[in-house]
Design a protein around this motif. Structure first.
Motif, PDB file in Angstrom:
ATOM      1  N   ASP A   1       0.673  -1.486   0.201  1.00 43.34           N
ATOM      2  CA  ASP A   1       0.120  -0.268  -0.109  1.00 43.34           C
ATOM      3  C   ASP A   1       0.803   1.204  -0.014  1.00 43.34           C
ATOM      4  O   ASP A   1       1.459   1.586  -0.835  1.00 43.34           O
ATOM      5  CB  ASP A   1      -1.462  -0.192   1.121  1.00 43.34           C
ATOM      6  CG  ASP A   1      -1.875  -1.477   1.346  1.00 43.34           C
ATOM      7  OD1 ASP A   1      -2.765  -1.475  -0.387  1.00 43.34           O
ATOM      8  OD2 ASP A   1      -2.372  -1.944   2.264  1.00 43.34           O
ATOM      9  N   GLU A   2       0.539   2.544   0.867  1.00 37.38           N
ATOM     10  CA  GLU A   2       1.062   3.495   0.690  1.00 37.38           C
ATOM     11  C   GLU A   2       1.856   3.710   2.009  1.00 37.38           C
ATOM     12  O   GLU A   2       2.021   4.836   2.556  1.00 37.38           O
ATOM     13  CB  GLU A   2      -0.238   4.771   0.777  1.00 37.38           C
ATOM     14  CG  GLU A   2      -0.506   5.045  -0.907  1.00 37.38           C
ATOM     15  CD  GLU A   2       0.072   5.007  -1.979  1.00 37.38           C
ATOM     16  OE1 GLU A   2       0.668   5.901  -1.640  1.00 37.38           O
ATOM     17  OE2 GLU A   2      -0.166   4.295  -2.808  1.00 37.38           O
ATOM     18  N   GLN A   3       2.105   2.307   2.732  1.00 40.48           N
ATOM     19  CA  GLN A   3       3.288   2.680   3.818  1.00 40.48           C
ATOM     20  C   GLN A   3       4.742   3.261   3.598  1.00 40.48           C
ATOM     21  O   GLN A   3       5.022   2.987   2.542  1.00 40.48           O
ATOM     22  CB  GLN A   3       4.008   1.013   4.518  1.00 40.48           C
ATOM     23  CG  GLN A   3       2.094   1.038   5.654  1.00 40.48           C
ATOM     24  CD  GLN A   3       2.075  -0.391   5.961  1.00 40.48           C
ATOM     25  OE1 GLN A   3       2.997  -1.324   5.453  1.00 40.48           O
ATOM     26  NE2 GLN A   3       1.852  -0.018   7.034  1.00 40.48           N
ATOM     27  N   LYS A   4       5.500   3.804   4.269  1.00 42.66           N
ATOM     28  CA  LYS A   4       6.691   4.853   3.741  1.00 42.66           C
ATOM     29  C   LYS A   4       7.222   4.824   5.496  1.00 42.66           C
ATOM     30  O   LYS A   4       6.414   5.093   6.041  1.00 42.66           O
ATOM     31  CB  LYS A   4       6.412   6.258   3.378  1.00 42.66           C
ATOM     32  CG  LYS A   4       5.727   6.788   3.089  1.00 42.66           C
ATOM     33  CD  LYS A   4       6.103   7.959   1.797  1.00 42.66           C
ATOM     34  CE  LYS A   4       5.755   9.153   2.317  1.00 42.66           C
ATOM     35  NZ  LYS A   4       5.845  10.188   1.784  1.00 42.66           N
ATOM     36  N   THR A   5       8.448   5.149   5.001  1.00 40.04           N
ATOM     37  CA  THR A   5       9.618   5.634   6.542  1.00 40.04           C
ATOM     38  C   THR A   5       8.881   7.234   6.819  1.00 40.04           C
ATOM     39  O   THR A   5       9.090   8.404   5.907  1.00 40.04           O
ATOM     40  CB  THR A   5      10.650   6.186   6.456  1.00 40.04           C
ATOM     41  OG1 THR A   5      11.630   4.459   6.235  1.00 40.04           O
ATOM     42  CG2 THR A   5      11.965   5.861   7.288  1.00 40.04           C
ATOM     43  N   LEU A   6       8.450   7.718   7.565  1.00 43.38           N
ATOM     44  CA  LEU A   6       7.753   8.958   8.491  1.00 43.38           C
ATOM     45  C   LEU A   6       8.945   9.534   8.997  1.00 43.38           C
ATOM     46  O   LEU A   6       8.926  10.953   9.299  1.00 43.38           O
ATOM     47  CB  LEU A   6       6.452   8.529   8.328  1.00 43.38           C
ATOM     48  CG  LEU A   6       4.883   8.004   7.920  1.00 43.38           C
ATOM     49  CD1 LEU A   6       4.214   7.680   8.778  1.00 43.38           C
ATOM     50  CD2 LEU A   6       5.135   8.453   6.738  1.00 43.38           C
ATOM     51  N   PHE A   7       9.058   9.164  10.388  1.00 40.94           N
ATOM     52  CA  PHE A   7       9.854   9.313  11.541  1.00 40.94           C
ATOM     53  C   PHE A   7      11.080   8.436  11.356  1.00 40.94           C
ATOM     54  O   PHE A   7      11.597   7.107  10.956  1.00 40.94           O
ATOM     55  CB  PHE A   7       9.660   9.592  12.665  1.00 40.94           C
ATOM     56  CG  PHE A   7       8.414  10.191  12.347  1.00 40.94           C
ATOM     57  CD1 PHE A   7       7.477  11.725  12.225  1.00 40.94           C
ATOM     58  CD2 PHE A   7       7.081  10.087  12.068  1.00 40.94           C
ATOM     59  CE1 PHE A   7       7.863  12.456  12.563  1.00 40.94           C
ATOM     60  CE2 PHE A   7       6.040  10.669  12.236  1.00 40.94           C
ATOM     61  CZ  PHE A   7       5.432  12.039  11.847  1.00 40.94           C
ATOM     62  N   TRP A   8      12.527   9.304  12.046  1.00 40.38           N
ATOM     63  CA  TRP A   8      13.572   8.449  12.618  1.00 40.38           C
ATOM     64  C   TRP A   8      14.525   8.758  13.595  1.00 40.38           C
ATOM     65  O   TRP A   8      14.023  10.297  14.066  1.00 40.38           O
ATOM     66  CB  TRP A   8      14.671   8.456  11.251  1.00 40.38           C
ATOM     67  CG  TRP A   8      15.343   9.180  10.981  1.00 40.38           C
ATOM     68  CD1 TRP A   8      14.244  10.323  10.058  1.00 40.38           C
ATOM     69  CD2 TRP A   8      16.689  10.242  11.495  1.00 40.38           C
ATOM     70  NE1 TRP A   8      15.800  11.606   9.793  1.00 40.38           N
ATOM     71  CE2 TRP A   8      15.949  11.013  10.553  1.00 40.38           C
ATOM     72  CE3 TRP A   8      17.454   9.479  11.978  1.00 40.38           C
ATOM     73  CZ2 TRP A   8      18.502  11.749  10.813  1.00 40.38           C
ATOM     74  CZ3 TRP A   8      18.835  10.186  11.888  1.00 40.38           C
ATOM     75  CH2 TRP A   8      19.216  11.857  11.269  1.00 40.38           C
ATOM     76  N   MET A   9      15.231   8.594  13.822  1.00 41.98           N
ATOM     77  CA  MET A   9      16.482   8.431  15.485  1.00 41.98           C
ATOM     78  C   MET A   9      17.244   7.902  14.864  1.00 41.98           C
ATOM     79  O   MET A   9      16.613   7.080  15.280  1.00 41.98           O
ATOM     80  CB  MET A   9      15.505   9.038  16.514  1.00 41.98           C
ATOM     81  CG  MET A   9      14.927   7.285  17.192  1.00 41.98           C
ATOM     82  SD  MET A   9      14.302   7.304  18.580  1.00 41.98           S
ATOM     83  CE  MET A   9      15.458   7.962  19.695  1.00 41.98           C
TER      84      MET A   9
END
Length: 68
Positions: free
Chosen positions: A50-58
């Protein structure tokens, strides 16, 4: 931090939230941002449905030290 604000500048593993921007439903995992590739990408992009993707990181926290 949002991937729209800044992306990692090396290819070390980081903690990421992969999900849907409109509902914030997703999962947390470790991933690498392949910034030196001809087509920079997150390890998970293109591998989820679907439309899942990486949104945030740390950055990953430092491992605990030995005491004594």
């Amino acid at each position: 931090m949002s991937v729209e604000e800044r992306l990692p500048t090396d290819e070390r593993p980081v903690l990421v939230f992969v999900g849907y921007a409109d509902t914030m439903t997703g999962f947390i995992t470790t991933s690498s941002y392949f910034c030196f590739d001809a087509n920079p990408h997150w390890q998970w992009d293109g591998l989820t449905q679907d439309e899942q993707k990486t949104l945030f990181w740390m950055p990953l926290p430092e491992p605990p030290g030995k005491e004594g």
